[in-house]
Design a protein around this motif. Structure first.
Motif, short mmCIF file in Angstrom:
data_model
loop_
_atom_site.label_atom_id
_atom_site.label_comp_id
_atom_site.label_asym_id
_atom_site.label_seq_id
_atom_site.Cartn_x
_atom_site.Cartn_y
_atom_site.Cartn_z
N VAL A 33 -23.88 -79.88 -2.36
CA VAL A 33 -24.33 -81.32 -2.92
C VAL A 33 -26.08 -81.54 -2.80
N VAL A 34 -26.29 -80.89 -1.49
CA VAL A 34 -27.95 -81.39 -0.97
C VAL A 34 -28.85 -80.54 -2.14
N LEU A 35 -28.37 -79.30 -2.45
CA LEU A 35 -29.28 -78.44 -3.17
C LEU A 35 -30.07 -78.87 -4.34
N PRO A 36 -29.21 -79.53 -5.12
CA PRO A 36 -29.88 -80.08 -6.43
C PRO A 36 -30.75 -81.34 -6.11
N VAL A 37 -30.20 -82.01 -5.12
CA VAL A 37 -30.91 -83.19 -4.49
C VAL A 37 -32.23 -82.75 -4.18
N ARG A 38 -32.33 -81.79 -3.08
CA ARG A 38 -33.71 -81.26 -2.75
C ARG A 38 -34.51 -80.75 -3.96
N MET A 39 -33.74 -79.79 -4.87
CA MET A 39 -34.71 -79.34 -5.97
C MET A 39 -35.30 -80.47 -6.67
N VAL A 40 -34.48 -81.41 -7.18
CA VAL A 40 -35.08 -82.74 -7.99
C VAL A 40 -36.08 -83.28 -7.02
#
Length: 407
Positions: A33-40
């Motif tokens: 869940v956090v990986l896309p948020v961190r990349m964005v």
């Protein structure tokens, strides 16, 4: 080892088996869940830094320039409108009002003041004096005479003197007798009423004491009964309250406390730690992806562009600079120098022609004009000194004059 030595808390002890059970799945889910948020987030941060470095400063300068130009335009517009409005107000309002005040209102005011001071004031003073005299003669004098010679004697001798005699000779003795009789009657009535009152008070006091004794016994009995009833109800209420508190603590508080302490706290702690770990891992992955994209951009775009700049654009630019731009610049410089030399020669020729024409017109009588170039001072005959304003004389003319004299 001594059993009394305090041991550190083991997070993987059996009492925390729930945390060991949910740790890995929770961290995997949180990482996903956090990986896309961190990349964005990293992408937005990089975009914002790029925009802040490249777009915002020119935009800010353009905005400042636009605002400054708009402010200057508005200032000029308001100044122009203010000047036009001032001219219109001065031409349409102030000048007519000043003319009206100086040419019409001032003479009219002076005329009205003269009429008021020269005609109306004396007439008003005379009219006031006449009206005051008529009022005094027709109203004040008759009223004063009537008051002084009719009303005052009638009131004094027809009313005041008989009333004084009636008060002193009749009303005073009658009042004193009446006062004595009423005093005796009041004393008798007070003695009778006082006796009746004292008897009534004695009877009512006995009745009140009896009623108070009876009512006191009844009140003490009711108080004893109601006190016992209240103590019984209080005991029942305390028992019910203790039962309700025990039920609430047993059925609600204890399960909720156990759930919070054994389930929610470990799960929340693991989720928070999983989020922190996942955020750091996502940061590492995001930076790795960013470095990979930068490497690809460098070797797919930057390196070919640098090679094309060094091997193609730079030689072509040098060729254009050395073969076209430098000769054209030198030719333009030579043409400029030739044009400047021709202009200087033309200016000198015109200056010399103007000087010769000036000498031809005025000769040596006057000095040279301001701004005109001066020639070489002339030398007079028979002298070695030079006169700045003298014209060179012709020697043949002087020789001819001598020959004529001899002949």
């Amino acid at each position: 080892m001594d059993d009394r030595t305090p041991q550190p808390l083991d997070r993987y002890a059996p009492e925390t088996a729930l945390t060991r059970l949910i740790r890995i799945p929770v961290r995997i889910v949180v990482l996903v869940v956090v990986l896309p948020v961190r990349m964005v987030w990293d992408l937005l941060a990089a975009g914002w830094h790029a925009v802040d470095r490249t777009v915002l400063p020119p935009l800010r300068r353009a905005l400042e320039a636009s605002v400054g130009a708009l402010g200057r335009g508005l200032e000029w517009l308001f100044a122009s409108v203010g000047r036009v409005l001032g001219w219109l107000i001065a031409g349409l309002v102030l000048i007519p009002l000043r003319w009206l005040y100086t040419s019409l209102l001032t003479p009219l005011g002076h005329g009205l003041r003269w009429i008021a001071t020269a005609l109306l004031a004396p007439a008003a003073r005379g009219l006031g004096t006449g009206l005051a005299w008529l009022f005094t003669v027709l109203v004040v004098a008759p009223v004063v005479g009537l008051w002084r010679y009719v009303l005052v004697p009638v009131a004094r001798y027809g009313v005041a003197v008989p009333l004084v005699w009636l008060y002193g000779a009749v009303l005073t003795p009658v009042g004193r007798g009446t006062d004595w009789v009423l005093g005796k009657v009041w004393d008798a009535a007070a003695w009778v009423v006082g006796g009746v009152w004292r008897g009534t008070v004695w009877v009512l006091g006995g009745v009140w004491q009896g009623a108070a004794w009876v009512l006191g016994g009844v009140g003490r009995g009711l108080a004893w009964v109601l006190g016992g009833l209240w103590r019984g109800l209080a005991a029942v209420g305390r028992g019910v309250w203790v039962a309700v508190v025990w039920l609430v603590m047993t059925l609600l508080v204890a399960p909720a406390s156990w759930t919070y302490r054994r389930i929610l706290t470990p799960v929340g702690r693991e989720i928070a730690e999983a989020v922190q770990v996942a955020w750091r891992i996502a940061g590492y992955l995001s930076r790795a992806v960013g470095r990979g994209i930068a490497w690809l951009a460098r070797y797919l775009i930057g390196v070919p562009a640098a090679w094309a700049y060094r091997t193609v654009c730079t030689p072509v630019g040098h060729l254009v600079r050395d073969g076209l731009w430098a000769p054209a610049r030198r030719a333009a410089a030579e043409a400029g120098r030739a044009a400047r030399s021709a202009l200087a020669t033309a200016r000198e020729t015109v200056r010399q022609a103007r000087r010769d024409a000036w000498h031809a017109l005025v000769g040596g009588a006057g000095g040279a004009r301001s701004g005109e170039p001066r020639g070489v001072p002339a030398r007079t005959l028979g002298s070695t000194t030079t006169v700045p304003s003298a014209v060179q004389a012709s020697e043949t003319s002087l020789l001819g004059e001598k020959l004529v004299k001899r002949g």
